[in-house]
Design a protein around this motif. Structure first.
Motif, mmCIF file in Angstrom:
data_model
loop_
_atom_site.group_PDB
_atom_site.id
_atom_site.type_symbol
_atom_site.label_atom_id
_atom_site.label_comp_id
_atom_site.label_asym_id
_atom_site.label_seq_id
_atom_site.Cartn_x
_atom_site.Cartn_y
_atom_site.Cartn_z
ATOM 1 N N PHE A 96 52.951 44.980 60.510
ATOM 2 C CA PHE A 96 51.674 44.877 61.206
ATOM 3 C C PHE A 96 50.624 44.313 60.247
ATOM 4 C CE2 PHE A 96 52.497 49.118 59.581
ATOM 5 C CZ PHE A 96 51.430 49.334 58.725
ATOM 6 N N PHE A 97 49.414 44.145 60.739
ATOM 7 C CA PHE A 97 48.303 43.637 59.942
ATOM 8 C C PHE A 97 47.471 44.812 59.445
ATOM 9 C CE2 PHE A 97 49.464 40.771 63.334
ATOM 10 C CZ PHE A 97 49.773 39.615 62.640
ATOM 11 N N GLU A 98 46.934 44.683 58.245
ATOM 12 C CA GLU A 98 46.234 45.814 57.643
ATOM 13 C C GLU A 98 45.012 45.344 56.853
ATOM 14 O OE1 GLU A 98 47.833 49.835 55.786
ATOM 15 O OE2 GLU A 98 48.254 48.138 54.465
ATOM 16 N N MET A 99 43.887 46.004 57.103
ATOM 17 C CA MET A 99 42.703 45.848 56.281
ATOM 18 C C MET A 99 42.467 47.160 55.551
ATOM 19 S SD MET A 99 39.959 43.778 58.616
ATOM 20 C CE MET A 99 40.119 42.014 58.859
ATOM 21 N N VAL A 100 42.039 47.062 54.306
ATOM 22 C CA VAL A 100 41.755 48.252 53.514
ATOM 23 C C VAL A 100 40.355 48.119 52.928
ATOM 24 C CG1 VAL A 100 42.495 49.756 51.640
ATOM 25 C CG2 VAL A 100 44.203 48.436 52.924
ATOM 26 N N TYR A 101 39.495 49.087 53.248
ATOM 27 C CA TYR A 101 38.130 49.091 52.709
ATOM 28 C C TYR A 101 38.010 50.246 51.717
ATOM 29 C CZ TYR A 101 33.065 49.019 52.340
ATOM 30 O OH TYR A 101 31.794 48.943 51.853
ATOM 31 N N ILE A 102 37.461 49.955 50.533
ATOM 32 C CA ILE A 102 37.298 50.957 49.486
ATOM 33 C C ILE A 102 35.911 51.584 49.610
ATOM 34 C CG2 ILE A 102 37.424 51.445 47.020
ATOM 35 C CD1 ILE A 102 40.032 50.358 48.227
ATOM 36 N N LEU A 103 35.866 52.850 49.980
ATOM 37 C CA LEU A 103 34.599 53.565 50.087
ATOM 38 C C LEU A 103 34.135 54.061 48.717
ATOM 39 C CD1 LEU A 103 35.579 55.474 53.300
ATOM 40 C CD2 LEU A 103 33.654 53.892 53.171
ATOM 41 N N GLU A 104 35.083 54.597 47.940
ATOM 42 C CA GLU A 104 34.792 55.091 46.589
ATOM 43 C C GLU A 104 36.030 54.914 45.729
ATOM 44 O OE1 GLU A 104 33.295 59.101 46.401
ATOM 45 O OE2 GLU A 104 32.381 58.939 48.390
ATOM 46 N N GLY A 105 35.830 54.870 44.394
ATOM 47 C CA GLY A 105 36.959 54.869 43.471
ATOM 48 C C GLY A 105 37.248 53.510 42.858
ATOM 49 N N SER A 106 38.266 53.493 41.991
ATOM 50 C CA SER A 106 38.636 52.255 41.309
ATOM 51 C C SER A 106 40.113 52.285 40.948
ATOM 52 C CB SER A 106 37.804 52.069 40.033
ATOM 53 O OG SER A 106 38.049 53.114 39.120
ATOM 54 N N GLY A 107 40.655 51.105 40.673
ATOM 55 C CA GLY A 107 42.062 50.978 40.315
ATOM 56 C C GLY A 107 42.497 49.533 40.410
ATOM 57 N N LEU A 108 43.770 49.313 40.732
ATOM 58 C CA LEU A 108 44.318 47.970 40.849
ATOM 59 C C LEU A 108 44.884 47.766 42.241
ATOM 60 C CD1 LEU A 108 46.322 47.515 37.506
ATOM 61 C CD2 LEU A 108 44.129 46.462 38.090
ATOM 62 N N GLN A 109 44.613 46.592 42.818
ATOM 63 C CA GLN A 109 45.304 46.171 44.024
ATOM 64 C C GLN A 109 46.439 45.242 43.610
ATOM 65 O OE1 GLN A 109 43.893 42.982 46.255
ATOM 66 N NE2 GLN A 109 44.963 43.499 48.143
ATOM 67 N N ILE A 110 47.614 45.448 44.192
ATOM 68 C CA ILE A 110 48.788 44.633 43.875
ATOM 69 C C ILE A 110 49.268 43.997 45.168
ATOM 70 C CG2 ILE A 110 51.089 44.608 42.860
ATOM 71 C CD1 ILE A 110 50.291 47.416 41.640
ATOM 72 N N ILE A 111 49.366 42.658 45.190
ATOM 73 C CA ILE A 111 49.846 41.974 46.387
ATOM 74 C C ILE A 111 50.644 40.747 45.976
ATOM 75 C CG2 ILE A 111 47.646 40.740 46.630
ATOM 76 C CD1 ILE A 111 48.159 40.731 49.672
ATOM 77 N N ASN A 112 51.865 40.674 46.509
ATOM 78 C CA ASN A 112 52.755 39.539 46.233
ATOM 79 C C ASN A 112 52.851 39.232 44.736
ATOM 80 O OD1 ASN A 112 53.113 39.287 49.033
ATOM 81 N ND2 ASN A 112 51.387 37.883 49.223
ATOM 82 N N ASP A 113 53.028 40.307 43.952
ATOM 83 C CA ASP A 113 53.230 40.225 42.505
ATOM 84 C C ASP A 113 51.986 39.789 41.731
ATOM 85 O OD1 ASP A 113 55.941 41.019 42.664
ATOM 86 O OD2 ASP A 113 56.506 38.970 43.215
ATOM 87 N N HIS A 114 50.824 39.819 42.366
ATOM 88 C CA HIS A 114 49.552 39.582 41.681
ATOM 89 C C HIS A 114 48.762 40.886 41.699
ATOM 90 C CE1 HIS A 114 50.156 35.194 41.750
ATOM 91 N NE2 HIS A 114 50.606 35.366 42.974
ATOM 92 N N GLN A 115 47.880 41.071 40.741
ATOM 93 C CA GLN A 115 47.064 42.278 40.736
ATOM 94 C C GLN A 115 45.646 41.974 40.248
ATOM 95 O OE1 GLN A 115 49.340 44.943 38.266
ATOM 96 N NE2 GLN A 115 48.447 44.176 36.377
ATOM 97 N N LEU A 116 44.719 42.803 40.741
ATOM 98 C CA LEU A 116 43.315 42.616 40.420
ATOM 99 C C LEU A 116 42.612 43.957 40.556
ATOM 100 C CD1 LEU A 116 41.668 39.943 39.778
ATOM 101 C CD2 LEU A 116 40.759 40.150 42.090
ATOM 102 N N PRO A 117 41.637 44.252 39.687
ATOM 103 C CA PRO A 117 40.921 45.531 39.798
ATOM 104 C C PRO A 117 40.169 45.628 41.121
ATOM 105 C CG PRO A 117 40.522 44.511 37.663
ATOM 106 C CD PRO A 117 41.193 43.475 38.504
ATOM 107 N N TYR A 118 40.054 46.844 41.644
ATOM 108 C CA TYR A 118 39.250 47.071 42.845
ATOM 109 C C TYR A 118 38.190 48.128 42.553
ATOM 110 C CZ TYR A 118 41.761 51.474 43.789
ATOM 111 O OH TYR A 118 42.266 52.745 43.717
ATOM 112 N N GLY A 119 37.173 48.161 43.399
ATOM 113 C CA GLY A 119 36.093 49.141 43.293
ATOM 114 C C GLY A 119 35.467 49.350 44.655
#
Length: 277
Positions: free
Chosen positions: A29-52
């Motif tokens: 299915f299709f998915e959207m993810v919204y970050i309300l609080e916190g931090s870490g890394l998003q990983i997608i298709n073998d790429h990664q980037l910090p999130y906040g």
């Protein structure tokens, strides 16, 4: 790799995670993810980037993705499947198709307009409140908010495509124009493109071939057929309606073009897609 399924048209979930590494997985299915609080890394298709906080991510079926939590994170998951798509209007579906075929499936927030970030936060928080309250007409209200979020996402992707001036080293502006006007064949004529970008008609064709490896018409035809395949998979639209929307004279014209490119009729393609899902 694990595959997750969604057994209803859409769902909204709030997840609070602390020092948790989400295993990479794929969705049907299709998915959207919204970050309300916190931090870490998003990983997608073998790429990664910090999130906040205030980041909105977009994932499609078959994307491999996950999150590595560094600081306690409040995730708002917004999920929807093909059943949800089939219930929407033609205009809304066109906006969604723009997202499907322009997003680069790389990590990172899709919100490029600063003023849209508080708007998405307000809509997301309202979605969560509405789901918890479960008041009269709650489902209709939630669907309107969900569609608004998707529309804002489409707007940001469109703005990102058009953000830079046309440059010979980047075909993105030209591709973005084609994607935006795919439902208006007259706007895709070489002379229209040349006038819009203020370059010669000869250079339009030469540049496009050099940068993409395809001729302009080959790309337009391939892109149009990809969108038609999406309609056949995800909607119950009649062939005549699809033909009219994509500039074919009638369903017979669409049938001939589709069969030539794909080796089977649109009806047979739709049957095969439905039986496989």
């Amino acid at each position: 790799m694990r595959v997750k399924n969604l057994h209803k048209p859409y769902e909204i979930e709030l997840l609070v995670a602390d020092q948790y590494t989400g295993k990479q997985h794929k969705n049907s299915f299709f998915e959207m993810v919204y970050i309300l609080e916190g931090s870490g890394l998003q990983i997608i298709n073998d790429h990664q980037l910090p999130y906040g906080p205030d980041k909105l991510f977009l994932m499609f079926p078959q994307d491999s993705h996950g999150f590595e939590v560094r600081e306690t994170t409040h995730f708002a998951f917004i999920r929807f499947n093909e059943g949800y798509l089939k219930a929407q209007s033609k205009e809304w579906l066109e906006r969604l198709e723009y997202i499907f075929h322009n997003h680069n499936h790389l990590p990172g927030c899709i919100l490029k307009t600063v003023t849209d970030k508080p708007l998405i936060r307000s809509l997301t928080e309202a979605l969560l409140r509405e789901q918890q309250a479960a008041g009269p007409h709650s489902q209709q209200v939630m669907q309107q908010m969900l569609n608004t979020i998707i529309t804002i996402a489409a707007r940001n992707i469109a703005l990102f495509q058009q953000a830079n001036d046309y440059q010979s080293a980047q075909p993105l502006s030209l591709l973005g124009y084609i994607h935006e006007h795919i439902y208006a064949p007259e706007a895709l004529r070489v002379e229209k493109l040349a006038a819009y970008f203020n370059i010669s008609q000869t250079y339009v064709s030469q540049f496009f071939k050099r940068e993409t490896g395809e001729s302009l018409q080959e790309y337009i035809n391939s892109y149009r057929l990809a969108l038609i395949e999406s309609r056949l998979r995800h909607t119950n639209q009649r062939l005549g309606e699809i033909a009219a929307q994509f500039g074919f004279t009638d369903s017979s014209h669409l049938n001939k073009a589709f069969r030539k490119a794909r080796g089977l009729s649109p009806s047979d393609f739709r049957k095969a897609a439905n039986s496989a899902s």
